[in-house]
Design an enzyme around this catalytic site. Structure first.
Site, short mmCIF file in Angstrom:
data_model
loop_
_atom_site.label_atom_id
_atom_site.label_comp_id
_atom_site.label_asym_id
_atom_site.label_seq_id
_atom_site.Cartn_x
_atom_site.Cartn_y
_atom_site.Cartn_z
N LYS A 171 -0.97 -0.82 -4.18
CA LYS A 171 -2.11 -0.36 -4.04
C LYS A 171 -1.93 1.48 -3.70
O LYS A 171 -0.98 1.47 -2.70
CB LYS A 171 -2.69 -1.02 -2.49
CG LYS A 171 -3.91 0.14 -1.62
CD LYS A 171 -4.81 -0.66 -0.85
CE LYS A 171 -4.74 -0.03 0.17
NZ LYS A 171 -5.17 -0.45 1.63
N LYS A 196 -3.37 5.34 -2.08
CA LYS A 196 -4.29 6.07 -1.75
C LYS A 196 -4.82 7.27 -2.72
O LYS A 196 -4.06 7.55 -3.39
CB LYS A 196 -3.78 6.18 -0.42
CG LYS A 196 -3.52 5.36 0.10
CD LYS A 196 -3.93 4.86 1.11
CE LYS A 196 -4.55 3.69 2.28
NZ LYS A 196 -5.35 3.15 2.91
N GLY A 237 -4.22 -4.59 6.03
CA GLY A 237 -3.39 -3.77 7.40
C GLY A 237 -3.15 -2.53 7.60
O GLY A 237 -4.20 -1.27 7.49
N SER A 252 0.75 -1.07 0.33
CA SER A 252 0.13 -0.23 -0.34
C SER A 252 1.08 1.39 0.10
O SER A 252 1.28 1.52 0.89
CB SER A 252 -1.01 0.20 1.21
OG SER A 252 -1.69 1.00 1.18
N GLU A 304 -10.69 0.55 -3.79
CA GLU A 304 -11.40 0.05 -2.21
C GLU A 304 -11.97 0.99 -1.44
O GLU A 304 -12.14 2.18 -1.58
CB GLU A 304 -10.27 -0.62 -1.34
CG GLU A 304 -10.48 -0.97 0.12
CD GLU A 304 -8.83 -1.98 1.16
OE1 GLU A 304 -7.85 -1.21 -0.10
OE2 GLU A 304 -8.88 -1.72 1.95
N ASP A 347 -7.39 2.95 -3.45
CA ASP A 347 -8.53 2.93 -1.96
C ASP A 347 -8.53 4.52 -1.59
O ASP A 347 -7.32 5.04 -0.98
CB ASP A 347 -7.26 2.32 -1.16
CG ASP A 347 -7.69 2.57 0.81
OD1 ASP A 347 -9.22 2.52 0.57
OD2 ASP A 347 -7.29 1.67 1.60
N ASP A 380 -14.07 -1.89 3.02
CA ASP A 380 -13.17 -2.19 4.01
C ASP A 380 -13.55 -1.58 5.07
O ASP A 380 -14.44 -2.57 6.28
CB ASP A 380 -11.50 -1.62 3.82
CG ASP A 380 -10.40 -1.19 5.45
OD1 ASP A 380 -11.07 -1.43 6.31
OD2 ASP A 380 -10.26 -0.40 4.87
N LYS A 396 -9.70 -6.97 7.83
CA LYS A 396 -8.82 -6.86 9.28
C LYS A 396 -9.11 -7.63 10.28
O LYS A 396 -10.30 -7.20 10.59
CB LYS A 396 -8.61 -5.22 9.54
CG LYS A 396 -8.12 -4.66 8.21
CD LYS A 396 -7.92 -2.83 8.21
CE LYS A 396 -7.36 -2.41 6.65
NZ LYS A 396 -7.91 -1.09 6.21
#
Ligand code: NPG
Length: 369
Positions: free
Chosen positions: A162, A164, A291, A136, A214, A189, A239, A263
């Protein structure tokens, strides 16, 4: 199993580099660690994944400390339990505060595995001997820095990247990334930074062959996600919105997502994580392990969870050295050049706890026995 002694610690650790998401920036972690011990002196370790601020969810390092010491630990201490799967049931009267509860629940699973002298992942029913890893990447100040970071992680072997995103730092940036890396497995995400009104922007992301988007919409929403999913070709992964297997069922029934990130902290520990996993596996819905900038103990728990059969997609479980100068487990978590973590074979978590290092990082400690 009977827990006779619990030790809580807060440790503080600086990240190698700040990590930025749509909701804020983290430079230094304040992590609650928990050590449980039974009458025979067998120990188990858990890590609380609550952040320093209530911006990912409502929990923080300080609320977790309070809930654990005042409410959660007293429900478990000196109680006869036949299996660690009962811990979550005993903690159920505490509404929410799942990250606090997970720290205790996961420590009890580790203890039981050590009691049985076998790896935790086997006790959980895991099947994989190595797990596929992704990374990420936080929001970077410039596109050039972003491209450089991706270059480095791809070279290290990670199986997916991934990124952000947040409003204003989305379509254009992803277009640039896709141009430079036409074949890399990419996902984004948003950490709940958009609303349904942004659907036209999110629709443009369909052009970049993303594995998934996400949590684009609100942390407590399912219905708008279903509306959005109908407008997108790219699968939505949830998530923040999925805290229980009931949420997972409702999300899949109404078409709010096609993939779920599990998670341990967010769902309250292994018992609920396994329920969500099993529900998704029966329906051939892919899941992966998220994570939370964990230290080695939380990371080792994520490795164990990721061995379950349904964790088919690379997760956000990456090498310790991406985050920490020196981790609190030995060996630190390392990733092979093919982007996998070999699953440890020792009892419990399977990594040695570095007690000295933990002691040096501890800023407060409390014992309940
Ligand atoms: O590798 O541990 C990691 C970070 C993975 O991106 C990651 N976590 O929303 O999933 C997330 C995000 C996060 C970071 C969440 C910090 C909360 C705090």
């Amino acid at each position: 199993m009977r827990i006779e002694h619990v030790e809580l610690r807060e440790i503080q650790m600086s990240l190698i580099a700040p990590f930025e998401t749509s909701f804020g920036r983290t430079e230094r972690r304040r992590i609650v660690l928990l050590r449980v011990r039974d009458g025979d002196g067998v120990e188990g370790w858990g890590e609380c994944t609550a952040g320093e601020t209530p911006f990912y969810n409502h929990e923080t390092t300080d609320t977790a400390w309070l809930i654990l010491t005042e409410f959660a630990i007293p429900l478990i201490l000196h109680q006869e339990l036949t299996h660690p799967s009962e811990v979550a049931e005993r903690l159920a009267p505490i509404r929410g505060h799942r990250m606090a509860k997970a720290a205790l629940e996961t420590a009890c699973w580790d203890l039981q595995a050590r009691r049985e002298g076998r790896p935790l992942w086997q006790l959980l029913g895991g099947e994989r001997e190595e797990i596929p890893c992704g990374v990420s990447i936080g929001i970077q100040p410039t596109v050039d820095e972003l491209l450089e970071t991706i270059e480095r992680e791809v070279a290290a072997g990670y199986q997916r990247i991934k990124l952000k995103i947040k409003p204003g730092l989305d379509v254009e940036r992803i277009a640039r990334v896709r141009e430079h890396f036409p074949t890399v497995r990419l996902m984004v995400d948003a950490n709940a930074a958009y609303t349904l009104q942004d659907a036209p922007v999110l629709e443009q992301l369909d052009a970049f062959d993303l594995m998934m988007i996400e949590q684009p919409l609100a942390f407590d929403d399912l219905v708008d996600h279903a509306t959005l999913q109908r407008r997108l070709q790219t699968p939505i992964c949830l998530d923040e919105s999925i805290l229980t297997v009931r949420h997972a069922r409702q999300a899949l029934e109404i078409g709010a997502c096609r993939i779920i990130n599990i998670k341990l902290g967010r769902v309250g520990g292994y018992a609920e994580a396994k329920r969500i996993h099993d529900y998704c596996a029966e329906r051939r819905v892919s899941v992966w392990c998220g994570g939370m900038l964990e230290s080695g103990i939380g990371r080792a728990h994520n490795v164990a969870l990721s061995t379950l059969r349904g964790f088919t997609l690379p997760g956000d479980v990456s090498a310790s050295k991406r985050y920490w100068e020196q981790d609190i487990i030995d060996p630190a978590i390392e990733v092979t050049p093919r982007g996998t973590i070999p699953v440890p074979t020792g009892p419990g978590l399977g990594y040695e706890i570095d007690h000295e290092r933990i002691e040096a990082l501890t800023v407060r400690r409390k014992v309940l026995s």
